[in-house]
Each structure stands twice: as C-alpha cells, then as structure tokens.
Design a protein around this motif. Structure first.
Motif, mmCIF file in Angstrom:
data_model
loop_
_atom_site.group_PDB
_atom_site.id
_atom_site.type_symbol
_atom_site.label_atom_id
_atom_site.label_comp_id
_atom_site.label_asym_id
_atom_site.label_seq_id
_atom_site.Cartn_x
_atom_site.Cartn_y
_atom_site.Cartn_z
ATOM 1 N N LEU A 50 0.979 -1.314 -0.466
ATOM 2 C CA LEU A 50 -0.158 0.187 -0.024
ATOM 3 C C LEU A 50 1.041 1.294 -0.150
ATOM 4 N N PRO A 51 0.607 1.981 -0.767
ATOM 5 C CA PRO A 51 1.158 2.810 -0.917
ATOM 6 C C PRO A 51 0.561 4.378 -0.088
ATOM 7 N N PHE A 52 -0.047 4.524 1.688
ATOM 8 C CA PHE A 52 0.014 5.030 2.407
ATOM 9 C C PHE A 52 0.040 4.973 3.252
ATOM 10 N N VAL A 53 2.263 5.076 3.824
ATOM 11 C CA VAL A 53 2.778 4.343 4.857
ATOM 12 C C VAL A 53 2.613 6.162 5.587
ATOM 13 N N TYR A 54 2.087 7.318 5.136
ATOM 14 C CA TYR A 54 2.312 8.342 5.851
ATOM 15 C C TYR A 54 1.588 8.515 6.136
ATOM 16 N N LEU A 55 -0.183 7.576 5.764
ATOM 17 C CA LEU A 55 -1.566 8.108 6.642
ATOM 18 C C LEU A 55 -1.609 7.695 7.908
ATOM 19 N N LEU A 56 -0.737 6.059 7.991
ATOM 20 C CA LEU A 56 -0.757 5.326 8.961
ATOM 21 C C LEU A 56 0.078 6.371 10.046
ATOM 22 N N LYS A 57 1.250 6.025 9.375
ATOM 23 C CA LYS A 57 1.920 7.530 10.554
ATOM 24 C C LYS A 57 1.252 8.554 11.051
ATOM 25 N N ALA A 58 0.621 8.773 10.653
ATOM 26 C CA ALA A 58 0.090 10.080 10.582
ATOM 27 C C ALA A 58 -1.394 10.262 11.955
ATOM 28 N N LEU A 59 -1.261 8.945 12.468
ATOM 29 C CA LEU A 59 -2.294 8.241 13.548
ATOM 30 C C LEU A 59 -1.421 8.568 14.904
ATOM 31 N N ILE A 60 -0.253 8.303 14.788
ATOM 32 C CA ILE A 60 0.696 8.326 15.861
ATOM 33 C C ILE A 60 0.437 9.535 16.514
ATOM 34 N N PRO A 61 0.274 11.431 16.141
ATOM 35 C CA PRO A 61 -0.282 12.352 16.704
ATOM 36 C C PRO A 61 -1.172 12.372 16.813
ATOM 37 N N LEU A 62 -2.637 11.705 16.228
ATOM 38 C CA LEU A 62 -3.484 11.701 16.020
ATOM 39 C C LEU A 62 -4.282 11.147 17.248
ATOM 40 N N PHE A 63 -3.015 9.638 17.794
ATOM 41 C CA PHE A 63 -3.526 9.767 19.212
ATOM 42 C C PHE A 63 -3.045 9.520 20.311
ATOM 43 N N ALA A 64 -1.631 10.350 20.158
ATOM 44 C CA ALA A 64 -1.232 11.646 21.660
ATOM 45 C C ALA A 64 -2.340 12.423 21.736
ATOM 46 N N LEU A 65 -3.134 13.099 20.416
ATOM 47 C CA LEU A 65 -3.780 14.220 20.670
ATOM 48 C C LEU A 65 -5.805 13.893 21.031
ATOM 49 N N LEU A 66 -5.765 12.744 20.899
ATOM 50 C CA LEU A 66 -7.320 11.966 21.184
ATOM 51 C C LEU A 66 -7.003 11.540 22.820
ATOM 52 N N ILE A 67 -5.911 10.841 23.408
ATOM 53 C CA ILE A 67 -5.778 10.477 24.573
ATOM 54 C C ILE A 67 -5.011 11.262 25.438
ATOM 55 N N GLY A 68 -4.701 12.758 25.011
ATOM 56 C CA GLY A 68 -4.170 14.101 25.819
ATOM 57 C C GLY A 68 -5.583 14.888 26.101
ATOM 58 N N LEU A 69 -6.675 14.596 25.336
ATOM 59 C CA LEU A 69 -8.028 15.495 25.733
ATOM 60 C C LEU A 69 -8.263 14.598 26.318
ATOM 61 N N GLN A 70 -8.416 12.995 26.407
ATOM 62 C CA GLN A 70 -9.406 12.718 27.479
ATOM 63 C C GLN A 70 -8.568 12.700 28.818
ATOM 64 N N GLY A 71 -7.690 12.854 28.390
ATOM 65 C CA GLY A 71 -5.989 13.133 29.607
ATOM 66 C C GLY A 71 -7.347 14.783 30.383
ATOM 67 N N VAL A 72 -7.383 15.068 29.547
ATOM 68 C CA VAL A 72 -7.675 16.778 30.163
ATOM 69 C C VAL A 72 -9.364 16.138 30.832
#
Length: 176
Positions: A138-160
C-alpha cells in the motif's frame, strides 16, 4: 446551583467524551474488517496458493487504526490495564485524587512527548508521501504514521477530561 465555571468544565469533559466515543465506535469497525480480510488472506493462501501483500498490509493498517483511534475511548470506561490494588475499594474522592495525579503526572507528559516526537517523523513521511517497502504494498504509510500524533492528541484530550472530572469531584462539598 452549580458554579458556572464547573458547568463549563463539565461541558468540555462531556464534549471530549462524545468526540472520543464517536471516533472509538467508528474505529471499532476495524475489528470486523481485520477478521474478514485476515480470513480471506488465509483462504487465498492455503486454498488457492495466492497471496496479497496489499491485503496483509491493510490488516496492519486497520489494526493500528483500531488501537490508536480507540485507545482514548477506552480510558473513561476503565478499559485500560490498571493496577487495582487500592482503586477498586477507594472512596470517590480518593479515586479522584488518583485520576487527577495520573492525568497530570503520567498521561499529559506522555501525550505531549509522543506528539512532539512524532511530528517530525510524520512530517518526513508526508513530505515524501511514503509508501510501502514492498513493491505491491500500500502506498499510504504516511497516513498510517499520521495516526501517531492523532493518538497523542485524542489520549491527551481524554486526559484533560479525566482531570476535569476528578477536579470537579474534589471541588464538590464533602457530603455530595
């Protein structure tokens, strides 16, 4: 009547919960996709002697999406692993102290560090529209890696949201 600041804080925590629940429910469909496609990969391989790197990689992508997008949703419902020696029998105020300290001392620094460390990594991937190392992958590794900061954002918001709820419990009169 409740303090207006407490009401706004409660609304913020509820909004974060709704956001993460919606994303988590959508991500949960990845589990069905994983089972169906992995079954198809196995049948194709052993019944017909065919393989598909794209299908195998899509299972990897769905697995990553399931966990990284669903992690924040599991936090408010107690789905994360926790050492429950004291917490299970603790009073609500004691639980609130544990939750508040956990959010401030552990969760927030983790989310910030992960987000900050992931951004350059993800930016490099996006700059080159990184794809699979496999020729037919698949030519979409950049999309897969974009999940990492999105995960950090979502888990950070849930922590708030967790910290807000804990602070509201601690700020309430003792008899309530």
């Amino acid at each position: 009547m409740r303090n207006p600041i407490a009401q706004i804080a409660q609304q913020i925590a509820d909004a974060v919960d709704r956001l993460n629940a919606a994303i988590g429910r959508a991500a949960a469909w990845c589990s069905l996709y994983i089972v169906v496609i992995e079954f198809a990969v196995v049948v194709m391989r052993y019944a017909f002697g065919l393989g598909s790197i794209r299908m195998q990689e899509s299972v990897l992508y769905a697995h990553a999406a399931l966990f990284m997008l669903g992690a924040a949703w599991t936090l408010p419902v107690g789905g994360h692993v926790r050492v429950d020696i004291f917490y299970a029998q603790a009073k609500p105020r004691t639980r609130a102290i544990i939750d508040l300290l956990g959010a401030i001392i552990f969760l927030a620094p983790f989310a910030v560090a992960l987000g900050m460390l992931a951004l350059p990594y993800v930016a490099r991937s996006w700059a080159s529209f990184e794809g699979s190392r496999e020729t037919s992958g698949l030519p979409f590794v950049y999309l897969l890696k974009a999940l990492i900061p999105l995960f950090a954002l979502l888990i950070g918001l849930q922590g708030v949201a967790q910290a807000i709820r804990a602070a509201l419990v601690l700020s309430a009169p003792r008899g309530v």
